[in-house]
Design an enzyme around this catalytic site. Structure first.
Site, PDB file in Angstrom:
ATOM      1  N   ASP A  52       0.838  -1.204   0.000  1.00 36.86           N
ATOM      2  CA  ASP A  52       0.000   0.000   0.000  1.00 36.86           C
ATOM      3  C   ASP A  52       0.878   1.262   0.000  1.00 36.86           C
ATOM      4  O   ASP A  52       0.359   2.385  -0.042  1.00 36.86           O
ATOM      5  CB  ASP A  52      -1.037  -0.005   1.134  1.00 36.86           C
ATOM      6  CG  ASP A  52      -0.418  -0.036   2.510  1.00 36.86           C
ATOM      7  OD1 ASP A  52       0.826  -0.186   2.616  1.00 36.86           O
ATOM      8  OD2 ASP A  52      -1.162   0.086   3.500  1.00 36.86           O
ATOM      9  N   SER A  53       2.203   1.070  -0.040  1.00 36.61           N
ATOM     10  CA  SER A  53       3.118   2.173  -0.351  1.00 36.61           C
ATOM     11  C   SER A  53       2.752   2.766  -1.711  1.00 36.61           C
ATOM     12  O   SER A  53       3.163   3.882  -2.043  1.00 36.61           O
ATOM     13  CB  SER A  53       4.572   1.677  -0.372  1.00 36.61           C
ATOM     14  OG  SER A  53       4.692   0.486  -1.136  1.00 36.61           O
ATOM     15  N   ASP A  91      -1.085  -6.113  -0.047  1.00 31.91           N
ATOM     16  CA  ASP A  91      -1.397  -5.434   1.218  1.00 31.91           C
ATOM     17  C   ASP A  91      -2.895  -5.200   1.356  1.00 31.91           C
ATOM     18  O   ASP A  91      -3.550  -4.732   0.411  1.00 31.91           O
ATOM     19  CB  ASP A  91      -0.718  -4.059   1.237  1.00 31.91           C
ATOM     20  CG  ASP A  91       0.476  -4.009   2.160  1.00 31.91           C
ATOM     21  OD1 ASP A  91       0.565  -4.832   3.083  1.00 31.91           O
ATOM     22  OD2 ASP A  91       1.333  -3.127   1.934  1.00 31.91           O
ATOM     23  N   LYS A 121      -1.279  -9.301   3.103  1.00 30.06           N
ATOM     24  CA  LYS A 121      -0.491  -8.850   4.253  1.00 30.06           C
ATOM     25  C   LYS A 121      -1.334  -7.887   5.063  1.00 30.06           C
ATOM     26  O   LYS A 121      -2.009  -7.025   4.481  1.00 30.06           O
ATOM     27  CB  LYS A 121       0.798  -8.165   3.795  1.00 30.06           C
ATOM     28  CG  LYS A 121       1.592  -7.560   4.952  1.00 30.06           C
ATOM     29  CD  LYS A 121       3.029  -7.245   4.571  1.00 30.06           C
ATOM     30  CE  LYS A 121       3.223  -5.939   3.854  1.00 30.06           C
ATOM     31  NZ  LYS A 121       2.777  -4.745   4.611  1.00 30.06           N
ATOM     32  N   GLU A 123      -1.269  -5.338   8.720  1.00 29.14           N
ATOM     33  CA  GLU A 123      -0.393  -4.684   9.690  1.00 29.14           C
ATOM     34  C   GLU A 123      -0.913  -4.871  11.114  1.00 29.14           C
ATOM     35  O   GLU A 123      -2.124  -4.812  11.348  1.00 29.14           O
ATOM     36  CB  GLU A 123      -0.318  -3.172   9.406  1.00 29.14           C
ATOM     37  CG  GLU A 123       0.394  -2.841   8.112  1.00 29.14           C
ATOM     38  CD  GLU A 123       0.577  -1.337   7.915  1.00 29.14           C
ATOM     39  OE1 GLU A 123       0.263  -0.545   8.839  1.00 29.14           O
ATOM     40  OE2 GLU A 123       1.035  -0.967   6.818  1.00 29.14           O
ATOM     41  N   GLU A 191       9.486  -4.011  10.282  1.00 27.26           N
ATOM     42  CA  GLU A 191       9.846  -2.723   9.671  1.00 27.26           C
ATOM     43  C   GLU A 191      10.419  -1.761  10.698  1.00 27.26           C
ATOM     44  O   GLU A 191       9.808  -1.535  11.763  1.00 27.26           O
ATOM     45  CB  GLU A 191       8.613  -2.088   8.984  1.00 27.26           C
ATOM     46  CG  GLU A 191       8.964  -0.741   8.342  1.00 27.26           C
ATOM     47  CD  GLU A 191       7.944  -0.239   7.314  1.00 27.26           C
ATOM     48  OE1 GLU A 191       6.976  -0.957   7.017  1.00 27.26           O
ATOM     49  OE2 GLU A 191       8.149   0.888   6.821  1.00 27.26           O
TER      50      GLU A 191
HETATM   51  O1  KIV Z   1       3.528  -1.019   1.593  1.00 21.80           O
HETATM   52  C1  KIV Z   1       4.647  -1.534   1.456  1.00 21.80           C
HETATM   53  O2  KIV Z   1       5.323  -1.364   0.425  1.00 21.80           O
HETATM   54  C2  KIV Z   1       5.156  -2.348   2.552  1.00 21.80           C
HETATM   55  C3  KIV Z   1       6.593  -2.762   2.509  1.00 21.80           C
HETATM   56  C4  KIV Z   1       7.491  -1.621   2.648  1.00 21.80           C
HETATM   57  C5  KIV Z   1       6.884  -3.820   3.498  1.00 21.80           C
HETATM   58  O3  KIV Z   1       4.432  -2.658   3.443  1.00 21.80           O
END
Ligand code: KIV
Length: 274
Positions: A52-53, A91, A121, A123, A191
């Protein structure tokens, strides 16, 4: 063994566990579109994460908080078309898994069904999150955990800063990592935590740890692709090494194109049709 055309081994969750046991480093990178996904997959990355970056590096938001489930699904579908060998993880964005167990299951199910990804994924490592993970795993949805700096909680954490420097917080992160593994996560991202804490967690963890800003002793490493390739020259955290200068190359290429068009050097006869 599962292969996909080229004869190279396709990454499975079982393979990641094997890599932890044999000490082979797991390599993960993010991707958000087909062309980069294809490159990353061809080179042999083990895990491709549609992070989600995306919110910051593709959509231009200040944080990941504005990213929607539809945004994630849209980009994950593009990435899926380029990924043949790596394990594809997507994510779960802000508020897609925090509200209720039923919502979490429905949303994670959508991600797998609509994108063809192999895992999601999420968090956080609270008891509540671990319950969500257990339900997803029970439904057959593989889950990667994420503790330490969890960017969706950036405001609660007081910014993007190293987590677990003091004893209580270090202990909390250790407990969260154990809890997520117990709940059935097949791997956990660590992280921005001190290297010694990441090494301790990795030694104790039955599942692979994937570090970002967490030192060299995790079972694997992940970076945001555009950071690793130097596309985002405004982002300079201590943990980052730039493996290319794509921003520089892109600027040179665009400047060359602009000059060539202005001076009448492009297109030439070789680019023109009779
Ligand atoms: O959103 C993302 O790119 C991430 C990674 C940096 C682990 O969660």
């Amino acid at each position: 063994m599962s292969t996909h055309g080229s004869g190279r081994r396709r990454t499975t969750i079982r393979r990641l566990l094997e890599m932890k046991q044999t000490g082979e480093k797991i390599v993960a990178l993010t991707a958000y579109d087909i062309l980069f996904a294809r490159i990353v997959d061809d080179i042999g990355v083990d895990i491709v994460l549609v992070g989600d970056s995306l919110g910051q590096v593709v959509l231009g938001h200040d944080s990941t908080l504005s990213v929607t489930l539809d945004d994630m699904i849209h980009h994950a579908r593009a990435v899926r078309r380029g990924v043949k060998q790596a394990l594809l993880v997507v994510d779960m964005p802000f508020l897609s898994f925090q509200v209720s167990p039923a919502d979490t299951l429905r949303n994670a199910g959508r991600v797998l069904a609509e994108t063809g990804a192999e895992a999601v994924k999420i968090e956080g490592g609270s008891e509540r999150m671990a319950d969500h993970v257990a339900r997803l795993v029970e439904a057959g949805i593989p889950v990667m955990g994420h503790v330490g700096l969890t960017p969706q909680s950036v405001h609660a954490l007081g910014g993007y800063r190293v987590q677990g420097r003091d004893g209580d917080n270090a202990e909390r992160i250790r407990v969260e990592a154990t809890r997520l593994a117990d709940a059935g996560c097949f791997a956990t991202v660590l992280e921005l935590v001190p290297a010694t804490l990441a090494a301790d967690i990795t030694r104790a963890s039955p599942v692979p740890t994937i570090g970002i800003g967490a030192g060299p002793d995790c079972d694997g490493q992940v970076l945001v692709l555009y950071d690793a390739l130097g596309l985002n020259d405004e982002f300079t955290p201590k943990f980052l090494r730039r493996f290319a200068d794509l921003a520089g190359e892109a600027r040179k290429g665009v400047a060359d194109y602009v000059a060539s068009v202005r001076h009448g050097d492009y297109p030439g006869p070789e680019h023109s049709h009779d």
